[in-house]
Scaffold this active site. Structure first.
Site, mmCIF file in Angstrom:
data_model
loop_
_atom_site.group_PDB
_atom_site.id
_atom_site.type_symbol
_atom_site.label_atom_id
_atom_site.label_comp_id
_atom_site.label_asym_id
_atom_site.label_seq_id
_atom_site.Cartn_x
_atom_site.Cartn_y
_atom_site.Cartn_z
ATOM 1 N N GLY A 36 -22.297 6.803 0.584
ATOM 2 C CA GLY A 36 -20.855 7.438 -0.002
ATOM 3 C C GLY A 36 -20.977 6.966 -1.637
ATOM 4 C CB ALA A 60 -16.789 1.415 -4.756
ATOM 5 N N GLY A 61 -19.465 3.197 -4.145
ATOM 6 C CA GLY A 61 -20.683 3.150 -4.460
ATOM 7 C C GLY A 61 -22.126 3.741 -5.300
ATOM 8 C CE LYS A 82 -4.512 0.554 0.090
ATOM 9 N NZ LYS A 82 -5.277 -0.004 -0.316
ATOM 10 N N GLY A 104 -19.271 7.593 -4.770
ATOM 11 C CA GLY A 104 -17.649 7.717 -5.081
ATOM 12 C C GLY A 104 -18.272 6.525 -6.016
HETATM 13 N N1 GLU Z 1 -7.271 0.247 -3.419
HETATM 14 C C1 GLU Z 1 -8.653 -0.761 -3.904
HETATM 15 C C2 GLU Z 1 -7.861 -1.980 -2.598
HETATM 16 O O1 GLU Z 1 -7.550 -1.435 -1.681
HETATM 17 C C3 GLU Z 1 -7.791 -2.003 -5.215
HETATM 18 C C4 GLU Z 1 -6.158 -2.119 -4.962
HETATM 19 C C5 GLU Z 1 -5.757 -2.817 -6.503
HETATM 20 O O2 GLU Z 1 -6.270 -2.191 -7.667
HETATM 21 O O3 GLU Z 1 -3.797 -3.139 -6.611
HETATM 22 O O4 GLU Z 1 -8.269 -3.055 -2.957
#
Ligand code: GLU
Length: 424
Positions: A214, A218-219, A102, A216
């Site tokens: 939310g 996804a929501g 991350k 955004g």
């Molecule tokens: N940020 C997204 C997650 O938390 C996608 C991560 C990705 O596609 O590598 O799963």
């Protein structure tokens, strides 16, 4: 308890159930690499700021490091470490050959111009380029980052290395090698899981009234797809507030208002002045984000921020199912309260794993030079999500634990299996 301390506590608990060796537990407690820099960025007024930037590569036993980059004022090392660990678990839960990582930059993108955000993105890549790559570590969007930002990062990386390497990042624009279906992937992934759960508990869609926090990416997609499938959508919100309507909302209409006026409450209000007659006629109510969480519904979908369901409000949740599209929307204390109330919580590492799964598809297409249609992407996504749900559901029954504990156990178990296979 900090997010990473929470991860460690859960891991230590899982270690007992899974009979991990001391070395295995140590390996899973420790990120492989922590990268931490101050990146210098020129503001439009000519001044220079140094922003704290992080990339944590947690574990690559099952495949290259994988995970998003967030631009958020609260991003810090502890949070990024926890999220990196959970990415490794998430990839293992859906059984894709990727590890966990991350990244984050601590600043508020809402206070920055587009040109400044572009420079932040480039500076991030310059700071960490030697550790990134299609076979090393593959970033993606996360909170307040998007396809355009991934495009800037890809271009900066290719300028630095002199290589054409679209697979070094996912969630990028289609014209730069992005995958069709990536933008709806998180929503569809969550819905495939909800559908599998619905079949397991034998409830018709019309009896599952949905509230989504939310609006955004996804929501908003989740609202539209669920509505089209016949789930009543009773509550929606964005960061400015929400609306509740017992007889159901039409997300397409809400989306139109959101695009035109930037706040979904504008369906009934102009700023703080609301059309009471229209509200009454339509049987609708203006609600806060906090009210949405405890509103009268059957499925609650937190799709915005972390730490929304806590010791303070979990006891008042009326939903029977919580589907975590956001990462970390339930605090450990909130989770205990929901478990006592026998609310089924489908955890983030399962519910939102459709995003990283289609990231993996994007990476595969970049490697093979193929271009899959959106239908092909969804056809491949569905069985992965359904299998993951079934594996988690089965484990929950086997160990008499919640779906969250079961998903955690499953993810850790699969990473440890790969560690043992490598060492034998
Ligand atoms: N940020 C997204 C997650 O938390 C996608 C991560 C990705 O596609 O590598 O799963």
């Amino acid at each position: 308890m900090s997010p990473f301390e929470n991860y460690l506590a859960r891991l230590t608990h899982a270690a007992g159930t899974l009979k991990l060796s001391k070395e295995e537990l140590e390996h899973l407690k420790t990120p492989d690499r922590i990268l931490e820099r101050h990146i210098e960025v020129k503001r439009d007024d000519g001044s220079v700021v140094a922003l704290p930037a992080y990339r944590v590569q947690f574990n690559n036993t099952r495949g290259p490091y994988k995970g998003g980059i967030r631009f958020h004022p609260a991003a810090d090392l502890d949070e990024v470490k926890a999220l990196a660990a959970l990415m490794a678990i998430k990839c293992a839960v859906v059984d894709i050959p990727m590890g966990g990582a991350k990244g984050g930059v601590a600043f508020n993108p809402k206070d920055y111009s587009k040109a400044e955000i572009e420079r932040v993105s480039q500076a991030f890549v310059r700071a960490f380029a030697e550790y990134l790559g299609a076979d090393k570590d593959i970033p993606a969007p996360d909170v307040y980052t998007n396809a355009e930002i991934m495009g800037w990062m890809l271009e900066e990386f290719q300028t630095i290395t002199g290589r054409t390497e679209p697979g070094m990042i996912t969630g990028k624009p289609i014209e730069l090698g992005g995958s069709l279906g990536r933008d709806t992937a998180t929503a569809w992934g969550a819905i495939y899981v909800l559908e599998a759960l619905r079949k397991a508990i034998g409830t018709p869609r019309r009896e599952l009234r949905v509230a989504i926090q939310g609006f955004g990416n996804a929501g908003a997609h989740a609202a539209e797809i669920l509505h089209a499938l016949g789930y009543p959508i009773v509550a929606l919100s964005d960061s400015k507030g929400g609306i509740y309507r017992a007889s159901g909302l039409n997300p397409e209409e809400v989306n139109r208002v959101k695009h035109e006026k930037d706040a979904i409450t504008e369906m009934y209000c102009q700023g703080t002045v609301c059309d009471l007659e229209k509200l009454e006629k339509e049987g609708a109510r203006i609600i806060t984000n906090a009210e949405l969480l405890t509103s009268d519904c059957d499925v609650l979908i937190p799709a915005a921020l972390d730490n929304q369901l806590t010791a303070k409000n979990a006891a008042d949740v009326k939903a029977k199912i919580v589907l975590e599209i956001a990462n970390g929307p339930t605090s450990p204390e909130g989770d205990r309260v929901l478990a006592e109330k026998k609310v089924i919580v489908i955890p983030d590492v399962l519910a939102n794993a459709g995003g990283v799964t289609v990231s993996y598809f994007e990476w595969l297409q970049n490697k093979s030079g193929e271009h899959w249609s959106e239908e092909e992407v969804m056809k491949k996504l569905q069985p992965i999500m359904v299998n993951a749900f079934e594996a988690v559901w089965h484990k929950a029954q086997e160990h008499h634990v919640t779906a969250r504990d079961a998903a955690f156990l499953l993810g850790v178990e699969r990473i440890v299996e790969a560690m043992r296979a490598k060492n034998s």
